[in-house]
Design an enzyme around this catalytic site. Structure first.
Site, mmCIF file in Angstrom:
data_model
loop_
_atom_site.group_PDB
_atom_site.id
_atom_site.type_symbol
_atom_site.label_atom_id
_atom_site.label_comp_id
_atom_site.label_asym_id
_atom_site.label_seq_id
_atom_site.Cartn_x
_atom_site.Cartn_y
_atom_site.Cartn_z
ATOM 1 N N ARG A 1 38.578 -70.962 44.189
ATOM 2 C CA ARG A 1 38.407 -71.600 45.569
ATOM 3 C C ARG A 1 37.371 -70.991 46.669
ATOM 4 O O ARG A 1 37.054 -71.793 47.274
ATOM 5 C CB ARG A 1 39.757 -71.867 46.503
ATOM 6 C CG ARG A 1 40.590 -72.998 45.464
ATOM 7 C CD ARG A 1 42.106 -73.159 46.486
ATOM 8 N NE ARG A 1 42.450 -74.226 45.761
ATOM 9 C CZ ARG A 1 43.961 -74.322 45.852
ATOM 10 N NH1 ARG A 1 44.835 -73.526 46.409
ATOM 11 N NH2 ARG A 1 44.658 -75.654 45.361
ATOM 12 N N LYS B 1 56.615 -87.056 36.381
ATOM 13 C CA LYS B 1 57.237 -88.056 36.717
ATOM 14 C C LYS B 1 56.331 -89.233 36.996
ATOM 15 O O LYS B 1 55.391 -89.167 37.533
ATOM 16 C CB LYS B 1 57.839 -87.868 38.143
ATOM 17 C CG LYS B 1 59.162 -87.002 37.955
ATOM 18 C CD LYS B 1 59.853 -86.564 39.410
ATOM 19 C CE LYS B 1 60.424 -87.856 39.926
ATOM 20 N NZ LYS B 1 61.186 -87.604 41.198
HETATM 21 P P1 AMP Z 1 52.805 -83.477 37.269
HETATM 22 O O1 AMP Z 1 52.837 -82.474 38.411
HETATM 23 O O2 AMP Z 1 53.609 -84.744 37.418
HETATM 24 O O3 AMP Z 1 51.272 -83.917 36.974
HETATM 25 O O4 AMP Z 1 53.556 -82.809 35.950
HETATM 26 C C1 AMP Z 1 52.973 -81.923 35.269
HETATM 27 C C2 AMP Z 1 54.058 -80.846 34.573
HETATM 28 O O5 AMP Z 1 54.537 -82.025 33.648
HETATM 29 C C3 AMP Z 1 53.509 -79.840 33.844
HETATM 30 O O6 AMP Z 1 54.259 -78.605 34.067
HETATM 31 C C4 AMP Z 1 54.105 -80.379 32.326
HETATM 32 O O7 AMP Z 1 54.482 -79.296 31.501
HETATM 33 C C5 AMP Z 1 54.977 -81.360 32.199
HETATM 34 N N1 AMP Z 1 55.133 -82.130 31.184
HETATM 35 C C6 AMP Z 1 54.116 -82.921 30.567
HETATM 36 N N2 AMP Z 1 54.686 -83.628 29.511
HETATM 37 C C7 AMP Z 1 56.073 -83.506 29.540
HETATM 38 C C8 AMP Z 1 56.859 -83.815 28.602
HETATM 39 N N3 AMP Z 1 57.012 -84.680 27.559
HETATM 40 N N4 AMP Z 1 57.951 -83.107 28.777
HETATM 41 C C9 AMP Z 1 58.494 -82.268 29.922
HETATM 42 N N5 AMP Z 1 57.569 -82.054 30.657
HETATM 43 C C10 AMP Z 1 56.351 -82.554 30.722
#
Ligand code: AMP
Length: 389
Positions: A36, A196
């Site tokens: 950054r 999510k």
């Molecule tokens: P986000 O902050 O919503 O973009 O989520 C990112 C997180 O989702 C990362 O830490 C990944 O490890 C997790 N993630 C991605 N795919 C999966 C999955 N199939 N099961 C559990 N966690 C996941």
């Protein structure tokens, strides 16, 4: 880009107050990742080259009041090394001593103010506090894209008291993300992953009508698979978003691609025993932790035809081997596609960095939340407050 930038104002011999995002990870006084700070250098150098005195301000972490653990002092030292010139550090960000101090700086100097979040008035966007910040400069530059979705005093309030323009990093972020949303080179492919569905509802709604294909992977794909009527075992389920997923499946038709195979394991732990199964046959005691190789191949085929790719959210639990394989394969396809490729910040940026693709992507956003809100089609308050071009 409909906002004025540093290119549109005369900054010679002026004190220019610049909001940067120096929210870097610091442990025991050591900065573990200075990306950054490096990203802010072009704007700082641009202003110095044109004879400005540069007064930088930023937040760092989430301090509760004044707390030496959240001091920006180590950043001043690192910045000084990177710029190859002294950086004057003020141990406060407002007040008479700082006001006098900035007036006494030698011409063309660089200074960094102490963490603006030492004052709760920063996040409250307190008008008095914003005015106190504004007294330190004659021009305001916002280069902190990563904080532009917050209407705080240093990102929004202060812009009402000074001629306010975008910095070069802010300009670059808005140009890449803005062009993808308004006038993308086609085919335009969006890739969404992460944990999510709920966090990405706004992005899906905004992007679906604009894209030629939407590829969905990661934890969020399982809510879509469930909405299709499949059993998903112990995979992540965002039950509240099931209805939304159903609606999207209906609206999207063949625009939306879901995994056709998934890598499952009994638990999310390094080197857990894995199997690859069809997305319609996830065993009850298993959880889906990555897209399978056939899905990676199909996603890769779509990506190879794309001229623009926007990607937010990893396609598997990439932090834990071997569940990074799907994300790696699709990153590889993106890198080889020659498309204008824009990655959202946060976990997507971390995945590209960890898997060695950071240098092969057109633009990796410095904003996690800010990039998501921009992709939702929302107006970022830190951008709205800048002068129109
Ligand atoms: P986000 O902050 O919503 O973009 O989520 C990112 C997180 O989702 C990362 O830490 C990944 O490890 C997790 N993630 C991605 N795919 C999966 C999955 N199939 N099961 C559990 N966690 C996941």
């Amino acid at each position: 880009m409909h906002k004025k930038t540093v290119r549109d104002v005369d900054v010679a011999n002026k004190r220019v107050l610049v909001r940067v995002d120096f929210n870097v990870p610091i442990r025991n006084g050591q900065i573990s990742d200075d990306r950054r700070i490096r990203e802010a250098l072009p704007t700082i150098q641009y202003l110095l080259d044109r004879g400005a005195t540069v007064i930088l301000m930023s937040h760092l972490g989430r301090p509760k009041g004044r707390d030496p653990e959240f001091s920006l002092r180590p950043v001043a030292e690192r910045l000084s090394q990177l710029l190859g010139r002294p950086v004057h550090f003020f141990d406060d960000c407002i007040g008479e001593a700082v006001e006098q101090g900035v007036l006494n700086l030698p011409p063309n100097a660089v200074a960094l103010l102490e963490n603006v979040r030492f004052y709760p008035q920063e996040e409250a966007n307190d008008p008095e506090f914003a005015r106190a910040l504004a007294r330190l400069g004659e021009v305001y530059v916002n280069d902190a894209f990563g904080s532009a979705h917050r209407a705080h005093a240093s990102t929004e309030g202060v812009a009402h008291h000074l001629p306010a323009v975008a910095g070069l990093l802010m300009e670059k972020e808005l140009r890449y993300l803005g062009q993808a949303l308004t006038d993308p080179e086609r085919p335009f492919v969006a890739i969404l992953g992460g944990a999510k569905v709920h966090d990405k509802i706004g992005v899906i709604r905004n992007l679906l009508p604009k894209v030629d294909k939407l590829l969905v992977g990661g934890g969020m794909a399982f809510t879509f698979l469930k909405a299709q009527g499949y059993e998903i075992g112990k995979s992540l389920l965002d039950a509240e978003s099931l209805e939304f997923a159903q609606q999207m499946l209906q609206q999207a038709g063949d625009k939306l691609l879901l995994p056709v195979d998934v890598v499952v394991a009994p638990t999310l732990e390094p080197n857990a025993p894995t199997q690859t199964v069809p997305a319609s046959q996830i065993p009850p005691e298993q959880m889906g932790l990555d897209i399978g190789p056939e899905t990676a191949r199909q996603f890769g085929e779509v990506v190879k035809t794309a001229r623009t790719v926007v990607w937010n959210g990893p396609l598997g639990a990439f932090e834990t081997p071997p569940f990074e394989a799907g994300t790696r394969a699709v990153l590889q396809a993106v890198a080889e596609s020659g498309a204008i490729a824009i990655l959202g910040g946060g976990d997507t940026a971390a995945a590209a960095e960890q898997l060695g693709f950071a240098g092969k992507i057109t633009h990796i956003s410095t904003g996690g939340g800010a990039a998501l809100e921009f992709l939702e089609g929302r107006v970022l308050p830190g951008v709205a407050a800048l002068l129109d071009a």
